[in-house]
Design an enzyme around this catalytic site. Structure first.
Site, short mmCIF file in Angstrom:
data_model
loop_
_atom_site.label_atom_id
_atom_site.label_comp_id
_atom_site.label_asym_id
_atom_site.label_seq_id
_atom_site.Cartn_x
_atom_site.Cartn_y
_atom_site.Cartn_z
N HIS A 101 0.73 -1.06 0.17
CA HIS A 101 -0.04 0.14 -0.04
C HIS A 101 1.16 1.14 0.10
CE1 HIS A 101 -2.33 -3.04 2.55
NE2 HIS A 101 -3.61 -2.42 1.92
N ASP A 104 2.33 1.91 3.39
CA ASP A 104 3.42 1.28 4.24
C ASP A 104 4.67 1.40 3.85
OD1 ASP A 104 1.05 -0.47 4.28
OD2 ASP A 104 1.49 -1.80 2.34
C1 XUL Z 1 -7.23 -6.29 4.54
C2 XUL Z 1 -6.60 -7.01 3.30
C3 XUL Z 1 -5.80 -5.84 2.60
C4 XUL Z 1 -5.64 -6.10 1.06
C5 XUL Z 1 -5.00 -4.86 0.62
O1 XUL Z 1 -7.79 -7.70 5.22
O2 XUL Z 1 -6.55 -8.09 2.72
O3 XUL Z 1 -4.38 -5.83 3.06
O4 XUL Z 1 -5.09 -7.31 0.86
O5 XUL Z 1 -5.68 -3.66 0.71
#
Ligand code: XUL
Ligand code: CO
Length: 437
Positions: A101, A104
């Site tokens: 993300h 992150d």
């Molecule tokens: C949350 C989840 C996230 C997604 C990406 O449960 O799985 O980490 O994979 O936003």
């Protein structure tokens, strides 16, 4: 490369007899199975958030995972150092991909402009590290759920300014994903859902979410990003009801809003089980509609009703997953992202290696087992035979649309009753799978 994991060398394949906990016993990246290397079947990715940002916090307890390389600050310098940690880890593990993300990898600043500058600084370092190691970006995404501005959702927020902020953030996240050669871009609902229908206009929220995805697609096209968009189902958590509830709800949304062919699904095991489905069900449901794009590999805990994001070690689970993936010919450009975290009691950096090695070996075993099942063909022959009444006669006419109710009534009035059923042989087939495991 400086050594953040000095006690670990490159993890190698040593075969099933090995007792070395820092070796693969089943994952042999170059080994060819059904004409493709294990590495290309599995396309493993390390997730940046749990692996390099996870600190062991839970609703009842503070951070337990104090990493020696982390100075505890939310500075760009600390984030730059983390890139070096991440690429040393992934190189030693032999993971070909990673996922992140935006938040992150880089700290949020005091304005959107400053946040974007922070991200650019880190992306430059990520690009250097990718070039130096050959590790690639499987997918990027935007964190539209942590910051308090997203308390009511992002694209589904009742506050149009929040929609606009989220759009700006995703625009930037698509740009950096493109810059880093990312092969996919993920939308996970985050807080796109509701806590209470009394205060919610569901129709407007869904319309807004769809408009958001169309804008993302249009913008991606305008900058030449042709990666695959993926929607990740999850039924609940953090909201009571997430709009991306399960594969069926996501695909209904995709079709209702004209996003078919543009958005496929990223299916996660623990999300499937929270929705009351098996992972195999969700994969099969997506795959038969040409919409299985990628997977988030993890597992829940049978005794806990929340998203525990544990590493997958269950060989039955991995076999079932690989049966579906192999049937559709693989996941590329998608892959297998370990959206999983070490337990907060597993406090040493080396536990990150044990966790990933276990997950990769479990998937490698799933791949080998599924290949053996496919080679013998007993399972697929059984299924073929079970539906053989549709291969000729009245069944063929039903499938090719040449009969309707009137013809079927005439057929049955003449025949008097249906042919006898044959056994489903469920137990025999369960025993068969055990033979291969
Ligand atoms: C949350 C989840 C996230 C997604 C990406 O449960 O799985 O980490 O994979 O936003
Ligand atoms: Co996920």
């Amino acid at each position: 490369m400086s050594e953040f994991f000095p006690e670990v060398g490159r993890i190698g394949y040593e075969g099933p007899q090995s007792t070395n906990p820092l070796a693969f016993r089943h994952y042999n990246p170059e080994e060819v199975i059904e004409g493709r290397s294990m590495q290309d079947w599995l396309r493993f990715a390390v997730c940046y958030w749990h692996t390099f940002r996870g600190d062991g916090t839970d609703p009842f307890g503070a951070a337990t995972l104090q990493r020696p390389w982390d100075d505890g600050s939310n500075s760009v310098d600390n984030a730059l150092k983390r890139v070096d940690v991440a690429f040393e880890f992934m190189s030693k593990l032999g993971a070909p991909f990673y996922c992140f993300h935006d938040r992150d990898v880089a700290p949020e600043g005091s304005s959107l402009a400053e946040t974007n500058r922070n991200l650019d600084a880190i992306v430059a370092r990520l690009k250097e590290a990718q070039n130096a190691t050959g590790i690639r970006l499987l997918w990027g995404t935007a964190n539209l759920f942590t910051n308090p501005r997203f308390m009511h959702g992002a694209a589904t927020s009742p506050n149009a300014d929040v929609f606009a902020f989220a759009a700006a953030q995703v625009k930037k996240a698509i740009e950096v994903t493109h810059e880093l050669g990312g092969e996919n871009y993920v939308f996970w609902g985050g807080r796109e859902g509701y806590m209470n229908l009394y205060n919610t206009n569901m129709k407007r929220e869904l319309d807004h979410l769809a408009a958001f995805m169309h804008m993302a697609k249009d913008y991606a096209k305008s900058i030449g990003f042709d990666g695959q968009f993926l929607f990740e189902p999850k039924p609940k958590e953090p909201t009571k009801h997430q709009y991306d509830f399960d594969a069926a709800a996501c695909l209904n949304f995709v079709r209702q809003y004209g996003l078919e062919g543009i958005v496929k699904l990223n299916i996660e095991t623990n999300h499937a089980t929270l929705a009351g489905h098996s992972m195999m069900h969700e994969l099969e449901y997506a795959s038969i509609q040409g919409a299985l794009g990628s997977i988030d590999a993890n597992t829940g805990d049978l005794l806990l009703g929340w998203d525990t994001d544990q590493f997958p070690t269950d060989i039955y689970l991995c076999t079932q997953i690989m049966l579906v993936i192999m049937k559709q010919g693989g996941l590329q450009p998608g892959g297998t992202n370990f959206d999983a975290k070490v337990r907060r009691e597993s406090i040493d950096p080396i536990d990150l290696f044990h966790a990933h090695i276990g997950g990769m070996d479990a998937f490698a075993r799933g791949l080998r087992t599924a290949a053996a099942i496919r080679k013998d063909g007993i399972l697929s022959d059984f299924v073929q035979q079970r539906y053989s009444s549709y291969d000729s006669g009245i069944g063929e006419k039903i499938e090719n649309g040449s009969v309707g109710f009137a013809e079927l009534e005439a057929y049955m009035l003449e025949k008097g009753d249906a042919d006898a059923n044959s056994s489903g042989r469920q137990e025999m087939l369960e025993n068969l799978i055990n033979r291969y495991i």
